[in-house]
Design an enzyme around this catalytic site. Structure first.
Site, PDB file in Angstrom:
ATOM      1  N   GLU A 235     -72.512  -5.677   0.455  1.00  0.00           N
ATOM      2  CA  GLU A 235     -72.910  -7.079   0.413  1.00  0.00           C
ATOM      3  C   GLU A 235     -71.708  -7.943   0.755  1.00  0.00           C
ATOM      4  O   GLU A 235     -70.558  -7.555   0.546  1.00  0.00           O
ATOM      5  CB  GLU A 235     -73.444  -7.443  -0.985  1.00  0.00           C
ATOM      6  CG  GLU A 235     -74.647  -6.632  -1.432  1.00  0.00           C
ATOM      7  CD  GLU A 235     -75.904  -6.928  -0.626  1.00  0.00           C
ATOM      8  OE1 GLU A 235     -75.911  -7.940   0.107  1.00  0.00           O
ATOM      9  OE2 GLU A 235     -76.868  -6.147  -0.721  1.00  0.00           O
ATOM     10  N   ASP A 260     -95.391  -3.581   4.203  1.00  0.00           N
ATOM     11  CA  ASP A 260     -94.741  -4.318   3.120  1.00  0.00           C
ATOM     12  C   ASP A 260     -93.751  -5.346   3.679  1.00  0.00           C
ATOM     13  O   ASP A 260     -93.589  -6.429   3.101  1.00  0.00           O
ATOM     14  CB  ASP A 260     -94.011  -3.348   2.186  1.00  0.00           C
ATOM     15  CG  ASP A 260     -93.454  -4.053   0.962  1.00  0.00           C
ATOM     16  OD1 ASP A 260     -94.242  -4.645   0.187  1.00  0.00           O
ATOM     17  OD2 ASP A 260     -92.222  -4.042   0.775  1.00  0.00           O
TER      18      ASP A 260
END
Length: 317
Positions: A235, A260
């Site tokens: 991240e 999804d």
């Protein structure tokens, strides 16, 4: 014992307002008092340094002083500066800040246990120093960005296809159906899956070795009721990459992952702008990044680079 004339010469050099002070030091050196003259010269240099500090402090005080005050006149400042000069000389002649002692050691070379910094420094070359810094940064980035070692005791990342071409062929039929639901180009969706999984080479698998088919890096939040896998991920926080563990959604097939993904994009209010611009890949990617889909500051550019790359351009369904 020092001769009286030599001592008087050095004493005269300590008068900040005596213009013959430098000449007195020269005469002291000529009389064979090199060491004492060096000490005195070092103290004078230190006094100059102290004078500069006092002068800076006075300037800061003058900025807040009352212009109409009689203590702020030019005459007062003149005598005040003379006082500061002599004060600096007196302070350094009685121990000072230690700068004079360092200068004497550096120039005198009379201490066998003292080696000048210039003789032991190995980073004086700026090019060498910059190269060392770059190498350290590269090592840090490699440690962060390198794929973690696979361990079957926890979730890990592994390939689900042999190469890029196989990845595109496996995804295209499902990407086409998903793209129709949001009005996007199937290749635009495949490009995002390619970036998220490294063309299918780094897909999350559970501890039994079963693939999660998470092709879009969608994390398992508190609303997700399906299967999930915890794995290391990278991240970005304020542009700096950091490795951390996160829970990701797990699916039974590529089709489930595609469906999804579409539901995730269409149901999220923050991706409304992206859905409205899904017909244009560049704008779609930029809208996803602006909405916070990924923390990578170059996320949209990476997606566009893959979308316009030769692999997708050369694919004919």
């Amino acid at each position: 014992m020092d001769s009286l004339p030599t001592r008087n010469q050095l004493d005269m050099a300590r008068n900040a307002n005596d213009l013959s002070g430098l000449n007195s030091l020269r005469e002291a050196i000529a009389n064979g008092q090199d060491k004492e003259a060096l000490q005195e010269t070092a103290q004078q240099f230190e006094s100059i340094f102290v004078q500069m500090m006092l002068k800076s402090m006075r300037k800061a005080q003058d900025a807040l002083a009352d212009e109409n005050s009689p203590f702020n006149s030019q005459q007062v400042k003149f005598y005040r500066d003379m006082h500061d000069q002599q004060l600096a000389v007196d302070l350094t002649s009685n121990g000072g800040m230690g700068l004079a002692d360092i200068i004497v050691k550096q120039l005198g070379q009379n201490n066998p246990d003292y080696t000048p910094a210039s003789a032991i420094r190995s980073d004086g070359n700026l090019a060498s120093l910059n190269l060392q810094v770059k190498q350290q940064v590269a090592q840090a980035e490699q440690a962060v960005m390198a794929p973690p070692e696979t361990s079957h005791s926890t979730a890990f990342k592994a390939p689900i296809v042999a190469n890029k071409e196989a990845f595109v062929e496996a995804l295209y039929p499902h990407a086409k159906q998903a793209a129709e639901k949001i009005g996007a180009d199937p290749k635009a969706i495949i490009a995002q899956a390619a970036v998220e999984t490294g063309w299918g080479q780094y897909v999350i698998h559970d501890n039994q070795g079963a693939p999660s088919y998470n092709l879009f890096g969608i994390k398992a939040n508190s609303q997700w009721q399906g299967k999930q896998a915890v794995v290391d991920t990278v991240e970005f926080s304020q542009g700096v990459a950091a490795r951390q563990k996160a829970s990701f959604r797990a699916y039974d097939s590529i089709a489930d992952s595609m469906n999804d993904y579409v539901d995730f994009i269409k149901s999220g209010a923050r991706y409304e702008q992206a859905v409205q611009n899904s017909h244009d890949a560049k704008t779609y990617y930029q809208s996803l990044q602006q909405a916070g889909y990924a923390t990578d500051p170059a996320y949209a550019d990476k997606l566009m680079s893959v979308y316009q790359g030769s692999t997708l351009a050369g694919f004919n369904p």
